[in-house]
Design a protein around this motif. Sequence first.
Motif, PDB file in Angstrom:
ATOM      1  N   ARG A  91      26.788  51.743 -16.057  1.00 36.25           N
ATOM      2  CA  ARG A  91      25.436  51.319 -16.435  1.00 36.25           C
ATOM      3  C   ARG A  91      25.532  50.329 -17.574  1.00 36.25           C
ATOM      4  N   HIS A  92      24.722  49.263 -17.512  1.00 36.00           N
ATOM      5  CA  HIS A  92      24.718  48.222 -18.539  1.00 36.00           C
ATOM      6  C   HIS A  92      23.284  47.948 -18.967  1.00 36.00           C
ATOM      7  N   SER A  93      23.113  47.599 -20.255  1.00 42.62           N
ATOM      8  CA  SER A  93      21.794  47.243 -20.779  1.00 42.62           C
ATOM      9  C   SER A  93      21.639  45.725 -20.829  1.00 42.62           C
ATOM     10  N   HIS A  94      20.367  45.283 -20.769  1.00 50.25           N
ATOM     11  CA  HIS A  94      20.078  43.856 -20.918  1.00 50.25           C
ATOM     12  C   HIS A  94      20.408  43.383 -22.334  1.00 50.25           C
ATOM     13  N   SER A  95      20.576  42.085 -22.457  1.00 50.22           N
ATOM     14  CA  SER A  95      20.826  41.514 -23.791  1.00 50.22           C
ATOM     15  C   SER A  95      19.543  41.424 -24.601  1.00 50.22           C
ATOM     16  N   LEU A  96      18.383  41.510 -23.908  1.00 52.13           N
ATOM     17  CA  LEU A  96      17.079  41.523 -24.574  1.00 52.13           C
ATOM     18  C   LEU A  96      16.284  42.726 -24.077  1.00 52.13           C
ATOM     19  N   ALA A  97      15.293  43.128 -24.862  1.00 49.22           N
ATOM     20  CA  ALA A  97      14.454  44.265 -24.480  1.00 49.22           C
ATOM     21  C   ALA A  97      13.588  43.887 -23.283  1.00 49.22           C
ATOM     22  N   VAL A  98      13.367  44.848 -22.393  1.00 50.54           N
ATOM     23  CA  VAL A  98      12.504  44.625 -21.242  1.00 50.54           C
ATOM     24  C   VAL A  98      11.195  45.375 -21.453  1.00 50.54           C
ATOM     25  N   LYS A 133      15.869  31.142 -14.994  1.00 55.67           N
ATOM     26  CA  LYS A 133      15.436  31.520 -13.652  1.00 55.67           C
ATOM     27  C   LYS A 133      16.637  31.567 -12.715  1.00 55.67           C
ATOM     28  N   ASP A 134      16.668  32.628 -11.919  1.00 54.81           N
ATOM     29  CA  ASP A 134      17.754  32.779 -10.958  1.00 54.81           C
ATOM     30  C   ASP A 134      17.231  33.559  -9.752  1.00 54.81           C
ATOM     31  N   ILE A 135      17.926  33.411  -8.633  1.00 52.55           N
ATOM     32  CA  ILE A 135      17.522  34.098  -7.411  1.00 52.55           C
ATOM     33  C   ILE A 135      17.617  35.615  -7.619  1.00 52.55           C
ATOM     34  N   GLY A 136      16.544  36.309  -7.321  1.00 53.02           N
ATOM     35  CA  GLY A 136      16.555  37.769  -7.429  1.00 53.02           C
ATOM     36  C   GLY A 136      16.109  38.301  -8.760  1.00 53.02           C
ATOM     37  N   GLY A 137      15.614  37.435  -9.633  1.00 54.60           N
ATOM     38  CA  GLY A 137      15.145  37.912 -10.927  1.00 54.60           C
ATOM     39  C   GLY A 137      14.059  38.966 -10.772  1.00 54.60           C
ATOM     40  N   GLY A 138      14.164  40.049 -11.516  1.00 62.16           N
ATOM     41  CA  GLY A 138      13.174  41.106 -11.468  1.00 62.16           C
ATOM     42  C   GLY A 138      13.678  42.395 -10.844  1.00 62.16           C
ATOM     43  N   ILE A 139      14.777  42.325 -10.073  1.00 63.27           N
ATOM     44  CA  ILE A 139      15.235  43.552  -9.408  1.00 63.27           C
ATOM     45  C   ILE A 139      15.853  44.538 -10.394  1.00 63.27           C
ATOM     46  N   PHE A 181      17.641  37.690 -17.706  1.00 63.59           N
ATOM     47  CA  PHE A 181      18.169  37.592 -19.064  1.00 63.59           C
ATOM     48  C   PHE A 181      19.670  37.330 -19.001  1.00 63.59           C
ATOM     49  N   VAL A 182      20.113  36.279 -19.668  1.00 65.31           N
ATOM     50  CA  VAL A 182      21.530  35.958 -19.729  1.00 65.31           C
ATOM     51  C   VAL A 182      21.876  35.551 -21.158  1.00 65.31           C
ATOM     52  N   ASN A 183      22.765  36.320 -21.786  1.00 70.66           N
ATOM     53  CA  ASN A 183      23.228  36.005 -23.141  1.00 70.66           C
ATOM     54  C   ASN A 183      22.059  35.771 -24.109  1.00 70.66           C
ATOM     55  N   GLN A 184      21.149  36.729 -24.129  1.00 66.81           N
ATOM     56  CA  GLN A 184      19.990  36.719 -25.024  1.00 66.81           C
ATOM     57  C   GLN A 184      19.089  35.507 -24.819  1.00 66.81           C
TER      58      GLN A 184
END
Length: 374
Positions: free
Chosen positions: A295-302, A268-274, A261-264
């Motif tokens: 600690r930081h939260s994602h821009s979208l819900a997981v 795809k990027d290397i390492g997605g999911g960790i 997730f990047v800017n809502q």
Amino acid sequence: MIKTKLFILALLFQLCFTLGLGTVVSYGNTRDRAPSGLMVWGEDLTGLNRAQVSALIREKLPTAVTYEGQVYPLKWDKTYAEIELWLDRVYPVTTGSWFEDVLQNLARPSDVTSFGSISLNQAEIFEQLQAFSLKINQPVRSATISFADGQLKKSDGAAGKELDIEATWLKISQEPQQKQVEASVNVIPAKPSTSDINKIVNNLGDYTTYFNPLDKLRTNNVRLAALALNNRLIPPGDVFSFNEVVGERTEASGYSPSVVFVNQSMIKDIGGGICQDSSTLYQAVLQANLAIEERHSHSLAVSYVRRGQDATVAYGILDFRFRNNTKGYLLISARIGPNWLRIRLFGVADEKHPELRKPEGYPIGPESWDKDPK
């Protein structure tokens, strides 16, 4: 008048003869004798010949360094050579000319001569002590702990030993009359020690999240991060950094491209999911009531934790960090199943960090401590 001059000349001749004879006698009596006041480590050697003084000085030097019943002989070859050079200054050296020898003997200093004008050869002893250290030194063996097969597995540690070369040299140089000098050896405590490891008995955090096993690339990333976290030991007071422990996510290190997730938006990027690993760890840290440093939260819900309960990471940009503010070491166990990731924290419970009553997870947790999620 002539008789007076002859008388004066006779007196001068007699005086010169007497002085010369006294000088010869003095030279004969003192040319190979220690001058008055010659001291070696507080002992007066006045009147001893050169061979006697040389032997006595050598006799006073330590013969060995000892440690735990082992004897390590010392060699003084370079120091012996320096002693002889010093004795050359104390005793008149025969030149082959009687007249020059007499003058040289007369020129010898008559004041107190101290052995302090010569020093032991430090480099010679340091080299030997360095060789001794290879036999004396012992590496530190840290105690270990891991969680495997449903239990904590521990191994004892052992303190290390290291010859203190500087301190041992000072003993040798400052206490030269001891024939055998006990080596100064520093004990290096094991960190963690066996005692530290044995205190790790309590479950402080246990959280499980789930993923789609059909997404092979993402599952691979979650697995690699879990391997980096598993059995990581955190000393009391230390700050844990997810990015530092897991490292940079690259293709060379085995990570695959997957959704991040990047800017809502999703790309795809290397390492997605960790971020599932960092978020699951965050939930276990909350259970253990540890101090959150970053600690930081994602821009979208997981999907794997409740909204706002995640911890996103991006190497070099966003990190998840917490401090081990318990009274002992903290062990991270990160295990991955067919569709689940379970992270546990084992440590030393206290009033601020009570033992967890039951494992938890989202949307459900394991049935018990002994059973893995279904």
